[in-house]
Write a protein that holds these residues in place. Structure first.
Motif, mmCIF file in Angstrom:
data_model
loop_
_atom_site.group_PDB
_atom_site.id
_atom_site.type_symbol
_atom_site.label_atom_id
_atom_site.label_comp_id
_atom_site.label_asym_id
_atom_site.label_seq_id
_atom_site.Cartn_x
_atom_site.Cartn_y
_atom_site.Cartn_z
ATOM 1 N N SER A 1 0.834 -1.208 0.000
ATOM 2 C CA SER A 1 0.000 0.000 0.000
ATOM 3 C C SER A 1 0.870 1.260 0.000
ATOM 4 O O SER A 1 0.535 2.246 -0.666
ATOM 5 N N ASN A 2 1.989 1.218 0.720
ATOM 6 C CA ASN A 2 2.892 2.362 0.757
ATOM 7 C C ASN A 2 3.514 2.614 -0.619
ATOM 8 O O ASN A 2 3.699 3.755 -1.026
ATOM 9 N N LYS B 1 0.914 4.315 -2.836
ATOM 10 C CA LYS B 1 0.669 5.709 -2.450
ATOM 11 C C LYS B 1 1.838 6.616 -2.798
ATOM 12 O O LYS B 1 1.667 7.703 -3.328
#
Length: 181
Positions: free
Chosen positions: A10-11, A14
């Motif tokens: 997810s990082n 993003k």
């Protein structure tokens, strides 16, 4: 590790940058590699992340990463890591081959031994190609035992493991070890 990988995924989405693996995540890959297990999806993701930025890892992580890459068939990456490690080493006929003092300054004797033994293990993944380097690094381990008091059992165990670790181990490979002068 599943939670960590979920966070890394997810990082990455993003921030649009490649996450950097922690030492524990590298150790996770190392355990899979040395136990001969196939990687699950999380492990494969970690391996792919590591491959994307091998040149950015600190010297202390490179030996284990080289073992991981070799065990999972990433020979070009393993060789690049080993060549990088070699750039940080010096050699003398009396002491053998070892990491430059400036590089290991601040590391305990145990950490220096672990780095040396991990590098020997990584070099052994490539078999005969590095046999002279391996023997010179083993000489450093023997000489450091003679000149220092190894104060902890893990460091001693790591050193003995590196001295004995080889498919081609023979008494001649470690001349004088265990013999009285």
């Amino acid at each position: 590790i599943a939670k960590q990988v979920k966070y890394l995924r997810s990082n990455r989405e993003k921030s649009k940058s490649i996450p950097f693996l922690s030492t524990s995540q590298i150790d996770y890959l190392y355990l899979y590699a040395t136990n001969g297990k196939e990687l699950n999806d999380d492990g494969q993701y970690l391996l792919d992340l590591a491959r994307e930025q091998l040149d950015r890892y600190p010297i202390q992580n490179k030996p284990r990463l080289a073992v991981v890459m070799a065990k999972f068939g990433k020979d070009a990456e393993a060789k690049a890591l080993l060549e990088s490690l070699n750039e940080y080493m010096v050699e003398s006929s009396e002491m053998g081959k070892y990491f430059d003092g400036k590089l290991v300054q601040g590391l305990s004797a145990s950490q220096q031994i672990l780095m040396q033994t991990s590098t020997i293990e990584a070099l052994l993944q490539k078999d005969v190609e590095f046999s002279d380097e391996i023997e010179a690094m083993r000489l450093w381990l023997i000489q450091s035992l003679r000149t220092q008091l190894w104060q902890d059992s893990p460091g001693t165990a790591d050193a003995l493991h590196a001295l004995l670790l080889s498919n081609h181990y023979s008494h001649d490979n470690v001349k004088g070890l265990g013999q009285k002068s």
